[in-house]
Design a protein around this motif. Structure first.
Motif, PDB file in Angstrom:
ATOM      1  N   ASN A  34       0.849  -1.196   0.000  1.00 28.47           N
ATOM      2  CA  ASN A  34       0.000   0.000   0.000  1.00 28.47           C
ATOM      3  C   ASN A  34       0.885   1.246   0.000  1.00 28.47           C
ATOM      4  N   GLY A  35       0.704   2.098  -0.968  1.00 25.49           N
ATOM      5  CA  GLY A  35       1.417   3.368  -1.009  1.00 25.49           C
ATOM      6  C   GLY A  35       2.876   3.283  -1.419  1.00 25.49           C
ATOM      7  N   ILE A  36       3.315   2.174  -1.994  1.00 28.03           N
ATOM      8  CA  ILE A  36       4.731   2.029  -2.355  1.00 28.03           C
ATOM      9  C   ILE A  36       5.153   3.066  -3.397  1.00 28.03           C
ATOM     10  N   SER A  37       4.221   3.500  -4.233  1.00 23.42           N
ATOM     11  CA  SER A  37       4.593   4.492  -5.255  1.00 23.42           C
ATOM     12  C   SER A  37       4.936   5.851  -4.623  1.00 23.42           C
ATOM     13  N   PHE A 103      -7.094  -2.702   4.943  1.00 28.07           N
ATOM     14  CA  PHE A 103      -6.078  -3.719   5.177  1.00 28.07           C
ATOM     15  C   PHE A 103      -4.769  -3.245   4.565  1.00 28.07           C
ATOM     16  N   ALA A 104      -3.695  -3.838   5.056  1.00 30.94           N
ATOM     17  CA  ALA A 104      -2.364  -3.559   4.505  1.00 30.94           C
ATOM     18  C   ALA A 104      -1.800  -4.871   3.973  1.00 30.94           C
ATOM     19  N   MET A 105      -1.198  -4.809   2.797  1.00 34.77           N
ATOM     20  CA  MET A 105      -0.594  -5.996   2.190  1.00 34.77           C
ATOM     21  C   MET A 105       0.917  -5.829   2.165  1.00 34.77           C
ATOM     22  N   TYR A 106       1.615  -6.917   2.492  1.00 36.07           N
ATOM     23  CA  TYR A 106       3.072  -6.908   2.547  1.00 36.07           C
ATOM     24  C   TYR A 106       3.619  -8.067   1.730  1.00 36.07           C
TER      25      TYR A 106
END
Length: 196
Positions: A34-37, A103-106
């Protein structure tokens, strides 16, 4: 599990302390998808309930805890949040917020050689990962084949490839999975060979 999470990411398996804690969770480098960009963050859960968050511009140490029902409490910059953990597979962790539909994905990059810094990197990682998984499944699986109107098998793809190389059978023979009753998928040996 909330319906919205299941509909977004099907086939999640709940965190199992005995199976996941030591081998899949602790001391692994989890890149937040999430939000990596905007900003890359790597989360590392340590045994002493320390959570290390590495960002380009900062390194943060905070805390986490788990209760008997496998519900995590994590201290963040916004306060303490409660999440439930799920695994899509051994390298994909999902933390589902218990108080919101979020949710957060890793992705576990501990054993991954390339850097994940963008959405494109994640797409490449997933493509490579699942292509390898499909190849492994096909490699180990067995198939029947038809040659000269007669059925033979079951054989692994490796055995079929060897038969084609020795010119015992044509690469264009139809095959069927051992769990299928007919050849309606019109799959040929050459199709299997391309996946290896």
């Amino acid at each position: 599990m909330n319906d919205y999470l299941y509909n977004t990411i099907p086939n999640l398996k709940p965190f199992d302390f005995d199976r996941h804690h030591d081998s899949h969770f602790i001391n692994q480098q989890w890149v937040l998808v999430n939000g990596i960009s905007k900003k890359k963050a790597i989360y590392t859960f340590r045994k002493d309930n320390i959570l290390e968050i590495e960002r380009k511009d900062a390194s943060i140490k905070t805390s986490w805890d788990i209760d008997i029902q496998n519900i995590f409490t994590i201290e963040t910059e916004d306060g303490i949040i409660t999440v439930k953990a799920y695994f899509k597979d051994d390298d994909i962790l999902v933390l589902n917020h218990q108080d919101k539909q979020e949710f957060a994905m890793y992705i576990n990059t501990t054993n991954y050689e390339d850097e994940l810094n963008s959405v494109e990197d994640i797409q490449s990682y997933l493509k490579q990962k699942y292509k390898k998984k499909v190849s492994n499944i096909i490699y180990e699986h067995e198939f029947y084949y038809i040659s000269k109107s007669e059925e033979f098998g079951p054989n692994t793809v490796e055995e079929l490839t060897e038969k084609v190389k020795n010119e015992e059978i044509s690469a264009y023979c139809f095959v069927r999975d051992v769990n299928e009753g007919d050849y309606s998928k019109r799959l040929r040996i050459t199709d299997l060979m391309k996946e290896l």
